[in-house]
Design a protein around this motif. Structure first.
Motif, PDB file in Angstrom:
ATOM      1  N   LYS A   1       3.972  58.648  -6.947  1.00  0.00           N
ATOM      2  CA  LYS A   1       5.260  58.443  -7.332  1.00  0.00           C
ATOM      3  C   LYS A   1       6.460  57.542  -7.204  1.00  0.00           C
ATOM      4  O   LYS A   1       6.902  58.159  -6.060  1.00  0.00           O
ATOM      5  CB  LYS A   1       5.275  59.858  -8.633  1.00  0.00           C
ATOM      6  CG  LYS A   1       6.065  59.824  -9.694  1.00  0.00           C
ATOM      7  CD  LYS A   1       6.203  61.046 -10.402  1.00  0.00           C
ATOM      8  CE  LYS A   1       7.265  60.807 -11.348  1.00  0.00           C
ATOM      9  NZ  LYS A   1       6.409  60.226 -12.700  1.00  0.00           N
ATOM     10  N   ASN A   2       7.015  57.437  -7.942  1.00  0.00           N
ATOM     11  CA  ASN A   2       7.889  56.318  -7.728  1.00  0.00           C
ATOM     12  C   ASN A   2       9.427  56.367  -8.748  1.00  0.00           C
ATOM     13  O   ASN A   2       8.951  56.257  -9.849  1.00  0.00           O
ATOM     14  CB  ASN A   2       8.465  54.578  -7.604  1.00  0.00           C
ATOM     15  CG  ASN A   2       7.414  54.299  -6.289  1.00  0.00           C
ATOM     16  OD1 ASN A   2       7.482  55.188  -5.500  1.00  0.00           O
ATOM     17  ND2 ASN A   2       6.276  53.359  -6.514  1.00  0.00           N
ATOM     18  N   TYR A   3      11.154  56.618  -8.392  1.00  0.00           N
ATOM     19  CA  TYR A   3      11.421  56.948  -9.015  1.00  0.00           C
ATOM     20  C   TYR A   3      12.361  55.442  -9.685  1.00  0.00           C
ATOM     21  O   TYR A   3      13.148  55.452  -8.611  1.00  0.00           O
ATOM     22  CB  TYR A   3      12.212  57.866  -9.183  1.00  0.00           C
ATOM     23  CG  TYR A   3      11.642  59.298  -9.748  1.00  0.00           C
ATOM     24  CD1 TYR A   3      11.995  59.697 -10.944  1.00  0.00           C
ATOM     25  CD2 TYR A   3      10.891  60.206  -8.494  1.00  0.00           C
ATOM     26  CE1 TYR A   3      11.271  60.883 -11.657  1.00  0.00           C
ATOM     27  CE2 TYR A   3      10.804  61.190  -8.768  1.00  0.00           C
ATOM     28  CZ  TYR A   3      10.773  62.020  -9.731  1.00  0.00           C
ATOM     29  OH  TYR A   3       9.876  62.493 -10.439  1.00  0.00           O
ATOM     30  N   GLN A   4      12.696  55.163 -10.543  1.00  0.00           N
ATOM     31  CA  GLN A   4      13.163  53.689 -10.478  1.00  0.00           C
ATOM     32  C   GLN A   4      14.474  53.937 -11.306  1.00  0.00           C
ATOM     33  O   GLN A   4      14.755  54.071 -12.692  1.00  0.00           O
ATOM     34  CB  GLN A   4      12.341  53.043 -11.013  1.00  0.00           C
ATOM     35  CG  GLN A   4      13.314  51.142 -11.586  1.00  0.00           C
ATOM     36  CD  GLN A   4      11.835  50.477 -12.607  1.00  0.00           C
ATOM     37  OE1 GLN A   4      10.866  50.296 -11.664  1.00  0.00           O
ATOM     38  NE2 GLN A   4      12.448  49.156 -13.514  1.00  0.00           N
ATOM     39  N   THR A   5      15.781  53.344 -10.857  1.00  0.00           N
ATOM     40  CA  THR A   5      16.806  52.673 -11.500  1.00  0.00           C
ATOM     41  C   THR A   5      17.817  51.332 -11.739  1.00  0.00           C
ATOM     42  O   THR A   5      17.156  50.646 -10.622  1.00  0.00           O
ATOM     43  CB  THR A   5      18.300  53.852 -11.222  1.00  0.00           C
ATOM     44  OG1 THR A   5      17.917  53.263  -9.956  1.00  0.00           O
ATOM     45  CG2 THR A   5      17.433  55.109 -11.250  1.00  0.00           C
ATOM     46  N   TYR A   6      17.795  50.822 -12.567  1.00  0.00           N
ATOM     47  CA  TYR A   6      18.688  49.242 -13.224  1.00  0.00           C
ATOM     48  C   TYR A   6      20.587  49.707 -13.146  1.00  0.00           C
ATOM     49  O   TYR A   6      20.708  50.528 -14.137  1.00  0.00           O
ATOM     50  CB  TYR A   6      17.421  48.719 -13.906  1.00  0.00           C
ATOM     51  CG  TYR A   6      17.877  47.511 -13.616  1.00  0.00           C
ATOM     52  CD1 TYR A   6      17.937  46.781 -12.634  1.00  0.00           C
ATOM     53  CD2 TYR A   6      18.286  46.582 -14.496  1.00  0.00           C
ATOM     54  CE1 TYR A   6      17.790  45.131 -12.791  1.00  0.00           C
ATOM     55  CE2 TYR A   6      18.572  45.314 -15.294  1.00  0.00           C
ATOM     56  CZ  TYR A   6      18.070  44.195 -13.634  1.00  0.00           C
ATOM     57  OH  TYR A   6      18.506  43.585 -13.498  1.00  0.00           O
TER      58      TYR A   6
ATOM     59  N   GLN B   1      18.019  46.702  -8.779  1.00  0.00           N
ATOM     60  CA  GLN B   1      17.411  47.830  -8.654  1.00  0.00           C
ATOM     61  C   GLN B   1      16.726  48.631  -7.677  1.00  0.00           C
ATOM     62  O   GLN B   1      16.815  47.659  -6.859  1.00  0.00           O
ATOM     63  CB  GLN B   1      16.237  46.945  -9.674  1.00  0.00           C
ATOM     64  CG  GLN B   1      14.569  47.322  -9.472  1.00  0.00           C
ATOM     65  CD  GLN B   1      13.698  46.769  -9.823  1.00  0.00           C
ATOM     66  OE1 GLN B   1      13.712  46.010  -8.924  1.00  0.00           O
ATOM     67  NE2 GLN B   1      12.291  47.390 -10.671  1.00  0.00           N
ATOM     68  N   LYS B   2      16.515  50.193  -7.557  1.00  0.00           N
ATOM     69  CA  LYS B   2      16.279  50.638  -6.570  1.00  0.00           C
ATOM     70  C   LYS B   2      14.933  51.849  -6.969  1.00  0.00           C
ATOM     71  O   LYS B   2      15.387  52.474  -8.373  1.00  0.00           O
ATOM     72  CB  LYS B   2      17.909  52.070  -6.654  1.00  0.00           C
ATOM     73  CG  LYS B   2      19.064  51.307  -6.424  1.00  0.00           C
ATOM     74  CD  LYS B   2      19.771  52.538  -6.021  1.00  0.00           C
ATOM     75  CE  LYS B   2      21.299  51.804  -5.790  1.00  0.00           C
ATOM     76  NZ  LYS B   2      22.639  52.506  -6.112  1.00  0.00           N
ATOM     77  N   ILE B   3      14.396  51.544  -6.329  1.00  0.00           N
ATOM     78  CA  ILE B   3      13.180  52.113  -6.313  1.00  0.00           C
ATOM     79  C   ILE B   3      13.045  53.389  -5.520  1.00  0.00           C
ATOM     80  O   ILE B   3      13.273  52.697  -4.444  1.00  0.00           O
ATOM     81  CB  ILE B   3      11.604  51.786  -6.204  1.00  0.00           C
ATOM     82  CG1 ILE B   3      11.488  50.550  -7.199  1.00  0.00           C
ATOM     83  CG2 ILE B   3      10.099  52.067  -5.404  1.00  0.00           C
ATOM     84  CD1 ILE B   3      10.767  49.380  -7.316  1.00  0.00           C
TER      85      ILE B   3
END
Length: 145
Positions: A72-77, A84-86
């Motif tokens: 599982k990954n959490y993504q923000t942009y 983009q950060k994962i």
């Protein structure tokens, strides 16, 4: 005969404490979202804030089923180029353990002004203590299957 419609004036809000130790994130998030929205009350009204306040302690001791800690990954942009950060789930648990539950619950609450107001009633703490003793919260037992 008239239909009862709940609103802010005729609704009382309780404070609940939930211990997240060894609870599965998704199953716990459903219970929290229902408490925040007020769906556990017979006076539930979809367009009014009839929900309760929820305090979560030991948010750093939640668990995932399956292989989600690795997958599982959490993504923000940030909407900027290269913004983009994962972040993997294990890293999120190390950095901000409360954010795992906050994001799970946030995605289960409707978007819009009412949903934004309801999510502010969620108080998350990584450890066993919390700052809301004055509100005299009641312990809420979550059924584990």
């Amino acid at each position: 005969m008239s239909t009862f419609m709940a609103n802010a004036q005729n609704t009382t809000q309780q404070w609940f404490v939930i211990d997240a130790t060894d609870q599965v994130v998704g199953r716990l998030a459903v219970v929290i979202a229902n408490l925040l929205r007020g769906k556990h009350k017979p006076t539930y009204t979809p367009h009014a804030d009839t929900g309760d306040f929820v305090i979560i302690v030991n948010a750093d001791k939640v668990k995932f089923t399956g292989n989600k800690w690795e997958d599982k990954n959490y993504q923000t942009y940030s909407h900027y180029a290269g913004g983009q950060k994962i972040i993997p789930a294990k890293e999120m648990l190390r950095r901000k353990p409360e954010e795992i539950l906050r994001l799970a619950v946030k995605r289960m609450i409707p978007k819009g002004p009412l949903g934004y107001k309801q999510i502010t009633k969620l108080k998350l703490f990584a450890g066993p203590s919390h700052d809301h003793q004055a509100q005299q919260p009641v312990e809420f037992k979550v059924q584990t299957n």
